[in-house]
Design a protein around this motif. Sequence first.
Motif, PDB file in Angstrom:
ATOM      1  N   LEU A 177       0.828  -1.210   0.000  1.00 33.80           N
ATOM      2  CA  LEU A 177       0.000   0.000   0.000  1.00 33.80           C
ATOM      3  C   LEU A 177       0.864   1.262   0.000  1.00 33.80           C
ATOM      4  N   ALA A 178       1.905   1.265   0.822  1.00 32.59           N
ATOM      5  CA  ALA A 178       2.791   2.433   0.888  1.00 32.59           C
ATOM      6  C   ALA A 178       3.511   2.652  -0.439  1.00 32.59           C
ATOM      7  N   ALA A 179       3.985   1.572  -1.059  1.00 28.24           N
ATOM      8  CA  ALA A 179       4.688   1.694  -2.342  1.00 28.24           C
ATOM      9  C   ALA A 179       3.738   2.194  -3.434  1.00 28.24           C
ATOM     10  N   GLU A 180       2.512   1.678  -3.451  1.00 30.97           N
ATOM     11  CA  GLU A 180       1.530   2.139  -4.433  1.00 30.97           C
ATOM     12  C   GLU A 180       1.191   3.614  -4.217  1.00 30.97           C
ATOM     13  N   PHE A 181       0.981   3.997  -2.968  1.00 32.58           N
ATOM     14  CA  PHE A 181       0.668   5.385  -2.644  1.00 32.58           C
ATOM     15  C   PHE A 181       1.828   6.297  -3.041  1.00 32.58           C
ATOM     16  N   GLY A 182       3.049   5.860  -2.752  1.00 31.79           N
ATOM     17  CA  GLY A 182       4.220   6.645  -3.147  1.00 31.79           C
ATOM     18  C   GLY A 182       4.328   6.775  -4.647  1.00 31.79           C
TER      19      GLY A 182
ATOM     20  N   THR B 157       4.161  10.386  -6.786  1.00 32.60           N
ATOM     21  CA  THR B 157       5.222  10.894  -7.664  1.00 32.60           C
ATOM     22  C   THR B 157       4.678  11.373  -8.998  1.00 32.60           C
ATOM     23  N   ARG B 158       3.441  11.001  -9.329  1.00 35.22           N
ATOM     24  CA  ARG B 158       2.829  11.512 -10.556  1.00 35.22           C
ATOM     25  C   ARG B 158       2.379  12.962 -10.393  1.00 35.22           C
ATOM     26  N   ARG B 159       2.187  13.387  -9.136  1.00 34.20           N
ATOM     27  CA  ARG B 159       1.674  14.737  -8.874  1.00 34.20           C
ATOM     28  C   ARG B 159       2.684  15.637  -8.150  1.00 34.20           C
ATOM     29  N   VAL B 160       3.623  15.013  -7.443  1.00 32.76           N
ATOM     30  CA  VAL B 160       4.587  15.773  -6.637  1.00 32.76           C
ATOM     31  C   VAL B 160       5.994  15.326  -7.033  1.00 32.76           C
ATOM     32  N   ALA B 161       6.903  16.273  -7.136  1.00 34.14           N
ATOM     33  CA  ALA B 161       8.284  15.965  -7.517  1.00 34.14           C
ATOM     34  C   ALA B 161       8.934  15.046  -6.469  1.00 34.14           C
ATOM     35  N   PRO B 162       9.698  14.035  -6.909  1.00 30.57           N
ATOM     36  CA  PRO B 162      10.349  13.115  -5.969  1.00 30.57           C
ATOM     37  C   PRO B 162      11.195  13.833  -4.917  1.00 30.57           C
ATOM     38  N   ARG B 163      11.861  14.908  -5.300  1.00 30.40           N
ATOM     39  CA  ARG B 163      12.680  15.660  -4.342  1.00 30.40           C
ATOM     40  C   ARG B 163      11.816  16.214  -3.205  1.00 30.40           C
ATOM     41  N   CYS B 164      10.647  16.730  -3.543  1.00 33.78           N
ATOM     42  CA  CYS B 164       9.723  17.251  -2.521  1.00 33.78           C
ATOM     43  C   CYS B 164       9.214  16.124  -1.624  1.00 33.78           C
ATOM     44  N   LEU B 165       8.920  14.974  -2.215  1.00 30.38           N
ATOM     45  CA  LEU B 165       8.465  13.825  -1.416  1.00 30.38           C
ATOM     46  C   LEU B 165       9.532  13.371  -0.434  1.00 30.38           C
ATOM     47  N   LYS B 166      10.782  13.289  -0.906  1.00 28.64           N
ATOM     48  CA  LYS B 166      11.877  12.879  -0.020  1.00 28.64           C
ATOM     49  C   LYS B 166      12.070  13.879   1.108  1.00 28.64           C
ATOM     50  N   LEU B 167      11.986  15.151   0.785  1.00 28.61           N
ATOM     51  CA  LEU B 167      12.128  16.191   1.800  1.00 28.61           C
ATOM     52  C   LEU B 167      10.991  16.106   2.817  1.00 28.61           C
TER      53      LEU B 167
END
Length: 89
Positions: A53-58, A62-72
């Motif tokens: 579930l977490a991997a799917e949600f992530g 990433t389709r809507r938010v930049a990976p850098r922002c998600l990591k931050l």
Amino acid sequence: MNIKLFLGTFLMIFLAELGDKTQLAVVGRAATPGAKWTVFLAASLALVFSTLLAAEFGGLLTRRVAPRCLKLAAGVLFLVIGGLSVAEG
């Protein structure tokens, strides 16, 4: 498969799970005589599905938010939760 990503993720999750509430719950459930393998399989499947579930949600994020922002954001959230846990203890 990216082996560096695989090993890094495995190590991070393994260390994060050591001694947490999930392990304490497993210890308590496995204390029942003859329950060790049933509890092991149930807990393993629960972790697999919650991770799925977490991997799917992530992946969706990433389709809507930049990976850098998600990591931050994940790093900040991790620090906030850790700080709250330390303050509570």
